[in-house]
Write a protein that holds these residues in place. Structure first.
Motif, PDB file in Angstrom:
ATOM      1  N   PHE A   1      27.512  22.376  65.114  1.00 40.90           N
ATOM      2  CA  PHE A   1      28.238  22.531  63.859  1.00 40.90           C
ATOM      3  C   PHE A   1      28.720  23.968  63.685  1.00 40.90           C
ATOM      4  O   PHE A   1      29.861  24.229  63.335  1.00 40.90           O
ATOM      5  CB  PHE A   1      27.361  22.148  62.674  1.00 40.90           C
ATOM      6  N   LEU A   2      27.829  24.915  63.957  1.00 39.25           N
ATOM      7  CA  LEU A   2      28.177  26.318  63.745  1.00 39.25           C
ATOM      8  C   LEU A   2      29.293  26.788  64.653  1.00 39.25           C
ATOM      9  O   LEU A   2      30.034  27.701  64.333  1.00 39.25           O
ATOM     10  CB  LEU A   2      26.938  27.198  63.970  1.00 39.25           C
TER      11      LEU A   2
ATOM     12  N   ALA B   1      36.273  42.957  65.368  1.00 30.37           N
ATOM     13  CA  ALA B   1      37.262  41.935  65.006  1.00 30.37           C
ATOM     14  C   ALA B   1      36.724  40.536  65.295  1.00 30.37           C
ATOM     15  O   ALA B   1      36.947  39.595  64.524  1.00 30.37           O
ATOM     16  CB  ALA B   1      38.560  42.167  65.763  1.00 30.37           C
ATOM     17  N   VAL B   2      35.994  40.374  66.405  1.00 35.00           N
ATOM     18  CA  VAL B   2      35.422  39.071  66.739  1.00 35.00           C
ATOM     19  C   VAL B   2      34.331  38.701  65.740  1.00 35.00           C
ATOM     20  O   VAL B   2      34.234  37.549  65.303  1.00 35.00           O
ATOM     21  CB  VAL B   2      34.872  39.075  68.173  1.00 35.00           C
ATOM     22  N   VAL B   3      33.503  39.673  65.366  1.00 36.09           N
ATOM     23  CA  VAL B   3      32.461  39.423  64.365  1.00 36.09           C
ATOM     24  C   VAL B   3      33.085  38.973  63.053  1.00 36.09           C
ATOM     25  O   VAL B   3      32.652  37.994  62.437  1.00 36.09           O
ATOM     26  CB  VAL B   3      31.596  40.681  64.151  1.00 36.09           C
ATOM     27  N   ASP B   4      34.125  39.689  62.618  1.00 42.09           N
ATOM     28  CA  ASP B   4      34.793  39.326  61.361  1.00 42.09           C
ATOM     29  C   ASP B   4      35.384  37.930  61.439  1.00 42.09           C
ATOM     30  O   ASP B   4      35.316  37.150  60.473  1.00 42.09           O
ATOM     31  CB  ASP B   4      35.886  40.341  61.039  1.00 42.09           C
ATOM     32  N   GLU B   5      35.962  37.593  62.590  1.00 39.53           N
ATOM     33  CA  GLU B   5      36.553  36.263  62.772  1.00 39.53           C
ATOM     34  C   GLU B   5      35.475  35.180  62.725  1.00 39.53           C
ATOM     35  O   GLU B   5      35.650  34.131  62.085  1.00 39.53           O
ATOM     36  CB  GLU B   5      37.289  36.194  64.109  1.00 39.53           C
TER      37      GLU B   5
ATOM     38  N   ALA C   1      32.522  30.669  57.415  1.00 39.02           N
ATOM     39  CA  ALA C   1      32.526  30.588  55.953  1.00 39.02           C
ATOM     40  C   ALA C   1      33.501  29.527  55.460  1.00 39.02           C
ATOM     41  O   ALA C   1      33.177  28.735  54.567  1.00 39.02           O
ATOM     42  CB  ALA C   1      32.885  31.942  55.351  1.00 39.02           C
ATOM     43  N   THR C   2      34.707  29.483  56.028  1.00 39.88           N
ATOM     44  CA  THR C   2      35.692  28.508  55.557  1.00 39.88           C
ATOM     45  C   THR C   2      35.221  27.086  55.829  1.00 39.88           C
ATOM     46  O   THR C   2      35.425  26.190  55.015  1.00 39.88           O
ATOM     47  CB  THR C   2      37.061  28.740  56.221  1.00 39.88           C
TER      48      THR C   2
ATOM     49  N   ILE D   1      25.853  30.395  51.640  1.00 44.70           N
ATOM     50  CA  ILE D   1      26.883  30.636  52.644  1.00 44.70           C
ATOM     51  C   ILE D   1      26.960  32.112  52.984  1.00 44.70           C
ATOM     52  O   ILE D   1      27.169  32.500  54.145  1.00 44.70           O
ATOM     53  CB  ILE D   1      28.238  30.078  52.165  1.00 44.70           C
ATOM     54  N   ALA D   2      26.782  32.958  51.987  1.00 39.89           N
ATOM     55  CA  ALA D   2      26.764  34.400  52.255  1.00 39.89           C
ATOM     56  C   ALA D   2      25.669  34.731  53.256  1.00 39.89           C
ATOM     57  O   ALA D   2      25.886  35.478  54.223  1.00 39.89           O
ATOM     58  CB  ALA D   2      26.562  35.173  50.955  1.00 39.89           C
TER      59      ALA D   2
END
Length: 367
Positions: free
Chosen positions: A227-228, A309-313, A319-320, A333-334
């Motif tokens: 899922f993740l 950038a990969v971590v942020d993505e 999250a979405t 979720i946070a």
């Protein structure tokens, strides 16, 4: 003021009403107990999600535990029976993260991050390695208070219930110790924990064999991992049955077809898998890929991206999906996406989407 979720309060009351001998209960006992806790006499509605749960002062919760214990004296066990009935699913994303952990050692490490979602009175726990033993230590020094001590016993019992669900019903600690004196629950505690119980010790501690904590958990891990990381498979191009990814990790460069973003894809999967432990460092991810941090940085640069950038993505993509496909609260979720506070998660999400997580959920929720 420290607070406790009313969800746990209600579970304690209802367990007591169902198991204490009827001759010890009066016609108004249930309502009386809810009033002691400062809750409506008729009880609580459906628990909902953690961010909507009613919270009560810990002093009211402790007073409630003392009141229930008085109905059971001299053999007190209601708090242990309540704890034994808890399952991972009762804890929303906390249970989700517990199941997703590959071992009990990782489960305990993750749980330390989540405790304050449910009990702001809970002290810091620490996982301490002492030779061939692992101690789950309750780091709290407080004035004598019977209700608090009953709460501490119930907390340790809950952790054992989760361990048994994650591994097997046979899970048994080496021993257990409490800072407080015996409260009349020794016989019930020994039967529940199946190990020696020591009182009047320096700290509360659940003591387990180190080898046991490093054995694989038996539930949930593979399906939750899928899922993740499913959103990664949906958003990135195919990788030619993994050949490009393997080649990139081995340092052989990219293959002509399907190799774009091979390292980025791999790092994205690795980061997403461990976000519920907190945001990983580049050294941790590089070690898992058998390369140095500098090499990983260079490989990512060759694909025109950075580790950050990969971590942020990874955080935003997860999250979405959690917002649109699950009922987890914004606070949960946070935590699942590696943020220490919901406010930080909201700010980061709004920077990328130009709307709050709540607004995004309203617009994209399934069903």
């Amino acid at each position: 003021m420290a607070q406790v979720s009313a969800f746990f309060v209600a579970r304690m009351i209802e367990q007591a009403m169902a198991s204490i001998p009827p001759e010890r209960l009066g016609p108004h006992t249930r309502g009386d107990l809810y009033r002691v806790a400062g809750l409506p006499e008729e009880g609580l509605p459906d628990k909902g999600t953690p961010e909507t749960w009613l919270m009560i002062p810990d002093s009211s919760y402790h007073a409630l535990l003392v009141a229930i214990a008085a109905l059971e004296t001299p053999d007190v066990s209601f708090h242990l029976r309540t704890a034994s009935a808890f399952r991972c699913d009762d804890f929303g994303a906390v249970g989700f993260a517990w199941k997703a952990a590959p071992t009990l050692r990782a489960s305990f490490s993750r749980m330390n991050r989540y405790t304050r979602l449910y009990n702001t009175a809970a002290p810091a726990f620490s996982l301490e390695e002492r030779g061939d033993e692992i101690w789950w230590v309750h780091n709290r020094q407080t004035p004598p208070r019977t209700g608090l001590y009953l709460s501490n016993e119930g907390a340790m019992a809950t952790y054992v219930a989760l361990c048994r669900e994650a591994t097997s019903e046979a899970f048994t600690p080496l021993r257990l110790q409490f800072h407080h004196s015996d409260l009349g629950s020794t016989r019930a505690a020994e039967a529940y924990f199946r190990c020696p119980i020591d009182y009047d010790r320096e700290v509360d501690a659940l003591i387990m064999p180190a080898a046991l904590l490093d054995e694989p958990n038996s539930v949930g891990d593979e399906s939750i991992w899928r899922f993740l990381t499913a959103q990664v498979e949906e958003t990135l191009p195919p990788d030619d049955d993994g050949a490009a990814e393997a080649a990139a990790i081995a340092g052989r460069g990219s293959s002509p077809q399907g190799a774009d973003n091979a390292i980025r894809r791999t790092v994205l999967k690795q980061v997403t898998d461990v976000l519920s432990d907190g945001v990983p460092g580049i050294a941790d991810i590089a070690a898992g890929l058998a390369m140095s941090p500098r090499t990983l940085q260079r490989r990512l640069a060759e694909e025109d991206c950075t580790f950050q950038a990969v971590v942020d993505e990874a955080r935003h993509s997860l999250a979405t999906r959690l917002l649109s496909e699950t009922p987890y609260s914004l606070a949960e979720i946070a935590f699942l996406t590696g943020f220490s506070e919901q406010s930080a998660f909201t700010r980061a999400f709004k920077r990328r989407e130009a709307q709050t997580p709540g607004a995004y959920r309203a617009a994209h929720a399934s069903g």
